[in-house]
Design an enzyme around this catalytic site. Structure first.
Site, PDB file in Angstrom:
ATOM      1  N   SER A   8      49.952 121.720 -11.756  1.00  0.00           N
ATOM      2  CA  SER A   8      50.855 120.908 -10.947  1.00  0.00           C
ATOM      3  C   SER A   8      50.064 119.946 -10.069  1.00  0.00           C
ATOM      4  CB  SER A   8      51.713 121.809 -10.062  1.00  0.00           C
ATOM      5  OG  SER A   8      52.369 120.997  -9.103  1.00  0.00           O
ATOM      6  N   HIS A  33      52.176 118.978 -14.866  1.00  0.00           N
ATOM      7  CA  HIS A  33      53.448 119.326 -14.227  1.00  0.00           C
ATOM      8  C   HIS A  33      53.644 118.445 -12.991  1.00  0.00           C
ATOM      9  CE1 HIS A  33      56.688 122.250 -13.338  1.00  0.00           C
ATOM     10  NE2 HIS A  33      56.325 122.167 -12.077  1.00  0.00           N
ATOM     11  N   ASP A  35      55.910 117.654  -9.871  1.00  0.00           N
ATOM     12  CA  ASP A  35      56.928 118.238  -8.996  1.00  0.00           C
ATOM     13  C   ASP A  35      57.619 117.158  -8.164  1.00  0.00           C
ATOM     14  OD1 ASP A  35      56.961 121.079  -9.435  1.00  0.00           O
ATOM     15  OD2 ASP A  35      54.904 121.119  -8.645  1.00  0.00           O
ATOM     16  N   MET A  37      60.376 116.144  -5.585  1.00  0.00           N
ATOM     17  CA  MET A  37      61.195 116.750  -4.513  1.00  0.00           C
ATOM     18  C   MET A  37      61.852 115.640  -3.693  1.00  0.00           C
ATOM     19  SD  MET A  37      58.692 119.767  -3.175  1.00  0.00           S
ATOM     20  CE  MET A  37      57.694 120.750  -4.292  1.00  0.00           C
ATOM     21  N   HIS A  66      59.444 118.203 -13.283  1.00  0.00           N
ATOM     22  CA  HIS A  66      60.290 119.255 -12.691  1.00  0.00           C
ATOM     23  C   HIS A  66      61.072 118.629 -11.543  1.00  0.00           C
ATOM     24  CE1 HIS A  66      60.230 123.279 -10.207  1.00  0.00           C
ATOM     25  NE2 HIS A  66      61.446 122.944 -10.593  1.00  0.00           N
ATOM     26  N   MET A  68      63.284 118.729  -8.609  1.00  0.00           N
ATOM     27  CA  MET A  68      63.877 119.561  -7.545  1.00  0.00           C
ATOM     28  C   MET A  68      64.687 118.622  -6.658  1.00  0.00           C
ATOM     29  SD  MET A  68      60.538 121.897  -6.867  1.00  0.00           S
ATOM     30  CE  MET A  68      59.492 120.726  -7.705  1.00  0.00           C
ATOM     31  N   MET A 142      61.565 130.044 -11.946  1.00  0.00           N
ATOM     32  CA  MET A 142      60.779 129.903 -10.714  1.00  0.00           C
ATOM     33  C   MET A 142      60.319 131.293 -10.251  1.00  0.00           C
ATOM     34  SD  MET A 142      60.632 126.677 -10.029  1.00  0.00           S
ATOM     35  CE  MET A 142      59.685 126.875  -8.523  1.00  0.00           C
ATOM     36  N   GLY A 147      59.705 124.208  -3.309  1.00  0.00           N
ATOM     37  CA  GLY A 147      59.472 123.408  -2.107  1.00  0.00           C
ATOM     38  C   GLY A 147      58.007 123.274  -1.736  1.00  0.00           C
ATOM     39  N   GLY A 149      53.752 124.428  -2.655  1.00  0.00           N
ATOM     40  CA  GLY A 149      52.717 125.082  -3.447  1.00  0.00           C
ATOM     41  C   GLY A 149      52.077 126.180  -2.604  1.00  0.00           C
ATOM     42  N   ASP A 181      56.719 129.128 -12.939  1.00  0.00           N
ATOM     43  CA  ASP A 181      56.242 128.177 -11.932  1.00  0.00           C
ATOM     44  C   ASP A 181      56.233 128.813 -10.547  1.00  0.00           C
ATOM     45  OD1 ASP A 181      55.570 125.936 -10.489  1.00  0.00           O
ATOM     46  OD2 ASP A 181      57.428 124.844 -10.901  1.00  0.00           O
ATOM     47  N   GLY A 203      49.262 125.313  -9.552  1.00  0.00           N
ATOM     48  CA  GLY A 203      48.817 124.245  -8.650  1.00  0.00           C
ATOM     49  C   GLY A 203      47.567 124.665  -7.919  1.00  0.00           C
TER      50      GLY A 203
HETATM   51  C1  DX5 Z   1      57.116 124.664  -6.136  1.00  0.00           C
HETATM   52  C2  DX5 Z   1      56.629 123.850  -7.320  1.00  0.00           C
HETATM   53  C3  DX5 Z   1      55.495 124.490  -8.058  1.00  0.00           C
HETATM   54  C4  DX5 Z   1      54.341 124.888  -7.203  1.00  0.00           C
HETATM   55  C5  DX5 Z   1      53.152 125.360  -7.974  1.00  0.00           C
HETATM   56  O1  DX5 Z   1      58.206 124.054  -5.568  1.00  0.00           O
HETATM   57  O2  DX5 Z   1      57.649 123.642  -8.228  1.00  0.00           O
HETATM   58  O3  DX5 Z   1      55.134 123.707  -9.162  1.00  0.00           O
HETATM   59  O4  DX5 Z   1      53.967 123.903  -6.349  1.00  0.00           O
HETATM   60  O5  DX5 Z   1      52.108 125.553  -7.076  1.00  0.00           O
HETATM   61  P1  DX5 Z   1      51.344 126.932  -6.934  1.00  0.00           P
HETATM   62  O6  DX5 Z   1      50.728 127.214  -8.274  1.00  0.00           O
HETATM   63  O7  DX5 Z   1      50.339 126.669  -5.874  1.00  0.00           O
HETATM   64  O8  DX5 Z   1      52.341 127.976  -6.556  1.00  0.00           O
HETATM   65 ZN    ZN Z   2      57.181 122.896 -10.304  1.00  0.00          ZN
END
Ligand code: DX5
Ligand code: ZN
Length: 221
Positions: A8, A33, A35, A37, A66, A68, A142, A147, A149, A181, A203
């Site tokens: 990510s 990936h 993310d 948001m 992804h 969100m 999930m 939200g 990492g 994830d 991530g």
């Molecule tokens: C959370 C994200 C993930 C996350 C992955 O909202 O969708 O992709 O950041 O990060 P790690 O691997 O650090 O949990």
């Molecule tokens: Zn993600």
């Protein structure tokens, strides 16, 4: 089944994103990936289609977007046009609009020739998305609340991985991509793979590792 890793870029330094993406390719990543948001479905705001568009020419790897976000249907065009290979949308964001919204959004993604997937949060039973499994190229479970990492993997999700794989087998899609994830590490990746997940997002475990390639290899097994 071959495990794929989707690092990510949420954990990358946004000021040098192009370099980060190239580095991931050299280190053995399978997908990138992304993310997205919106500050509403989840608290933070990350980036939109422009980021996907800008990294698209820098890598041959699949871009796994992804979303969100609230009202995902309104944004599909932008991410498809930007060059996304896979777009995933949250059951929770869709279901609060209407019972058909998830299915309609997945159909819209497909209409652009992009692979589609449904996502469930850790507290939502995977059975909620069984009705759309057949139209999904991938399902994303999930293993943290979306939200941020760097959170800890929620172990109860292991059972959902097994249920999702069992259901994929039942509908004649034994090789279906089941993606996990959140909180994936070099330590827990083997158990996650054994439960039946074959696409692992990571991530912090990748970007925080002293040796990115070694971390990727270990997570892939
Ligand atoms: C959370 C994200 C993930 C996350 C992955 O909202 O969708 O992709 O950041 O990060 P790690 O691997 O650090 O949990
Ligand atoms: Zn993600």
């Amino acid at each position: 089944m071959q495990t794929k890793i989707a690092p990510s870029i949420l954990s990358a330094d946004f000021s040098v994103m192009g370099e980060a993406v190239k580095k991931l390719g050299l280190a053995g990543a399978d997908m990138i990936h992304c993310d997205v948001m919106d500050g509403s479905f989840v608290e933070p705001i990350t980036f939109g289609g422009q980021m996907v568009k800008n990294i698209r020419p820098l890598t041959d790897l699949k871009l796994d977007v992804h979303l969100m976000i609230e009202h995902p249907k309104t944004q599909i065009k932008f991410f498809a046009d930007a060059g996304a290979d896979v777009i995933t949308v949250h059951y929770g964001a869709c279901n609060k609009i209407s019972p058909d919204y998830l299915r309609e959004t997945l159909e819209l993604i497909k209409s652009y020739g992009v692979a589609c997937g449904a996502v469930v949060n850790p507290d939502v039973p995977v059975e909620k998305i069984f009705p759309v499994f057949e139209m999904c190229d991938l399902v994303l479970l999930m293993s943290v609340f979306p939200g941020y990492g760097g959170q800890k993997f929620i172990p109860e999700v292991m059972d959902k991985i097994r249920k999702a794989r069992e259901y994929a087998v039942k509908i004649g899609r034994p090789e279906m991509d089941i993606e996990i994830d959140g909180g994936v590490t070099t330590e827990n990746a083997a158990a996650i793979r054994a439960a039946g997940a074959n696409v692992l997002v990571a991530g912090s475990a990748v970007f925080g590792a002293p040796d990115m390639r070694a971390a990727i290899n270990k997570i892939k097994g």
